[in-house]
Structures are given as C-alpha cells and as structure tokens.
Design a protein around this motif. Structure first.
Motif, short mmCIF file in Angstrom:
data_model
loop_
_atom_site.label_atom_id
_atom_site.label_comp_id
_atom_site.label_asym_id
_atom_site.label_seq_id
_atom_site.Cartn_x
_atom_site.Cartn_y
_atom_site.Cartn_z
N PHE A 194 7.74 109.84 4.42
CA PHE A 194 7.54 109.03 5.63
C PHE A 194 7.86 107.57 5.34
N ASN A 195 8.71 106.98 6.18
CA ASN A 195 9.06 105.57 6.07
C ASN A 195 8.10 104.77 6.95
N PRO A 196 7.23 103.93 6.37
CA PRO A 196 6.23 103.22 7.17
C PRO A 196 6.76 102.02 7.94
N ARG A 197 8.02 101.66 7.75
CA ARG A 197 8.56 100.51 8.48
C ARG A 197 8.48 100.75 9.98
N GLY A 198 7.90 99.81 10.68
CA GLY A 198 7.75 99.93 12.13
C GLY A 198 6.43 100.53 12.55
N LEU A 199 5.62 101.00 11.61
CA LEU A 199 4.31 101.55 11.95
C LEU A 199 3.37 100.39 12.27
N PRO A 200 2.77 100.36 13.45
CA PRO A 200 1.88 99.24 13.80
C PRO A 200 0.56 99.32 13.06
N GLN A 244 -1.40 103.60 7.06
CA GLN A 244 -0.92 104.97 7.25
C GLN A 244 -2.07 105.96 7.29
N VAL A 245 -3.01 105.80 6.36
CA VAL A 245 -4.16 106.70 6.34
C VAL A 245 -5.02 106.48 7.59
N ASP A 246 -5.17 105.22 8.00
CA ASP A 246 -6.01 104.93 9.17
C ASP A 246 -5.47 105.55 10.45
N TRP A 247 -4.15 105.75 10.53
CA TRP A 247 -3.56 106.34 11.73
C TRP A 247 -3.68 107.86 11.75
N ILE A 248 -4.12 108.46 10.64
CA ILE A 248 -4.30 109.92 10.61
C ILE A 248 -5.77 110.22 10.89
N PRO A 249 -6.12 110.72 12.06
CA PRO A 249 -7.53 110.96 12.38
C PRO A 249 -8.06 112.20 11.69
N LEU A 250 -9.37 112.28 11.65
CA LEU A 250 -10.00 113.48 11.08
C LEU A 250 -9.74 114.70 11.95
N ALA A 252 -3.32 99.77 12.63
CA ALA A 252 -4.19 100.72 13.33
C ALA A 252 -4.86 100.06 14.53
N ASP A 253 -4.75 100.69 15.69
CA ASP A 253 -5.34 100.26 16.96
C ASP A 253 -4.61 99.08 17.60
N ALA A 254 -3.55 98.56 16.95
CA ALA A 254 -2.78 97.50 17.58
C ALA A 254 -1.89 98.04 18.69
N GLU A 255 -1.57 99.31 18.62
CA GLU A 255 -0.79 100.00 19.64
C GLU A 255 -1.49 101.30 20.00
N ASP A 256 -1.05 101.88 21.09
CA ASP A 256 -1.59 103.18 21.48
C ASP A 256 -1.08 104.25 20.52
N ALA A 257 -1.82 105.35 20.41
CA ALA A 257 -1.43 106.43 19.51
C ALA A 257 -0.14 107.13 19.95
N SER A 258 0.34 106.82 21.12
CA SER A 258 1.60 107.40 21.58
C SER A 258 2.81 106.69 20.98
N VAL A 277 3.63 106.41 15.08
CA VAL A 277 2.33 107.07 14.93
C VAL A 277 2.47 108.56 15.16
N GLN A 278 3.21 108.91 16.21
CA GLN A 278 3.42 110.33 16.51
C GLN A 278 4.16 111.02 15.36
#
Length: 238
Positions: free
Chosen positions: A68-74, A117-123, A76-82, A86-87
C-alpha cells in the motif's frame, strides 16, 4: 476445577473442544495473502525499500502480496471514510490474511504516516473485523544505531487490533548503508533476519488463517450475545 466450582460462569457457553471445531474447516488452498505497509513518503524511503525486499521474499515463498502506497492518505478523521485512499486501504486490510508493518524511527517512535494507516483501519466494518485473528510481522529501519522502540510500539498496536503478532521481528540500523545504488538490500545478518521474519510470518499465516474465528471467539462476547438474544425473546413474549 469442575464447572460447578465457578458460580459466575455459564459453562453452557464454553466452546466445543478444539478438535471438533478445527476438523470442520477445510484447509484453504490459495496462496497466503499478505499486505505490506510502510511509514515514509520520502522519494528514497528505506522503510519502503525494506518492505519491498520483504514482499520479494514473500512472493518467493509462495505468498501473494500487496504494497500500500500511503501518499495521499489523509490524517485520520480529517476526511470522510469514503475517501478513495481510505477505501483502498480498508479493502486491502479485509483482503489480507496477514500483514507486515515497517516504519522508520522518528524521535524515538513510529512515524505519523505509519500510525495514520493503522488509525484508518477500524476494529470492525459492519460485521467484518479487518484485522482480528490475522497475522502480523513488525519491522523498523533506523537512521543511526539499532533500536527497538518502533517494533515495540507496533506490537502494542498489533495486540490492540487483535492480531496474531509473530515472535520474530526486524530492526535495521543505519539503513542508508544497507541498500545499494539499485535500491536492493545488501547481503548481511540484517537481511537474513528479514528472511527469517517473512518465513515465520508465512508459517503462522498458514497455521492460523483457517482457524482465526475459533482462536478469537471469546466467552465474554458469547455471553453478551446470549443475554441480548434473551432480552429480545422476552420482549417479544410480552
């Protein structure tokens, strides 16, 4: 100790013996699916180079890998999960049966990129738990002398995400000296350790992937579900 010596426990909610549960699962025949995450956006990111070496090893061992390339990943919570990144990350987390997390050490800790990256993966996503019961290998690269601050922190995160974090780990000191001008890792005991870690990850993934639901099935959750069901039944009968 006999069940009647445990007054606060409902023995009817105990799971069946492991032999019955495990024998019911047909072994998977597809290649182990491994997702690799790294924690730097630098053009020449040593955490990415180490993750790429790990991916090559996993591929050679018969696994199927995604990086996974994290470039462009906002944040956590700065953007919607959509958000598309993030998707993408969440879909890969659900696809994977095991993961590799590799982060640089910055100010004695993992980077914000890694943690994001970990914060965007929910339980849990609906009824799906993207990480529970899946295997995890942790790695770090250091700019100076060898440290284990990051891998220790990643282990804490792995436990929190309910992952089977394997015993072995990798920490590469002075990472800028361990890669050649073609961005390949030089032969060394540090490289051999990465081989060891990836081999162990594949073994643990093969051993646990068909049984993760059994290994992570908790008495407390079964008790809560039974109580909820009992309440619903009582409400209908009123």
């Amino acid at each position: 100790m006999k069940a009647h010596d445990l007054p606060n426990v409902n023995p009817e909610l105990f799971m069946a013996p492991a032999t019955e549960e495990l024998s019911a699962n047909a072994p998977s025949e597809h290649a182990p699916r491994i997702l690799l995450l790294y924690g730097s956006l630098r053009e020449r990111s040593f955490s990415r180079l180490a993750a790429e070496e790990a991916a090559r090893l996993l591929d050679a061992m018969g696994a199927e890998t995604r990086l996974f390339n994290p470039r462009g990943l906002p944040l956590a919570d700065a953007e919607d999960a959509s958000h598309p990144k993030v998707q993408e990350l969440r879909e890969l987390a659900q696809w994977a049966e095991g993961m590799v997390w590799c982060s640089p050490e910055r100010h004695g800790a993992m980077t914000g990129i890694m943690k994001t990256q970990v914060d965007w993966i929910p339980l849990s996503i609906g009824a799906v738990r993207p990480t529970q019961g899946k295997t995890l290998a942790v790695m770090q690269v250091c700019g100076g002398s060898q440290s284990f601050n990051v891998v220790n922190q990643l282990r804490v995160l792995g436990r929190w995400m309910r992952m089977v974090t394997i015993p072995n780990q990798s920490s590469v000191p002075k990472a800028h000296m361990e890669f050649d001008d073609k961005d390949r890792m030089k032969p060394s005991p540090y490289y051999d350790r990465i081989v060891d870690v990836m081999e162990e990850l594949v073994k643990f993934t093969l051993l646990t992937r068909d049984h993760s639901s059994y290994l992570t099935n908790r008495y407390s959750e079964r008790k809560e579900n039974a109580e909820d069901l009992s309440k619903r039944v009582n409400q209908r009968s009123i």
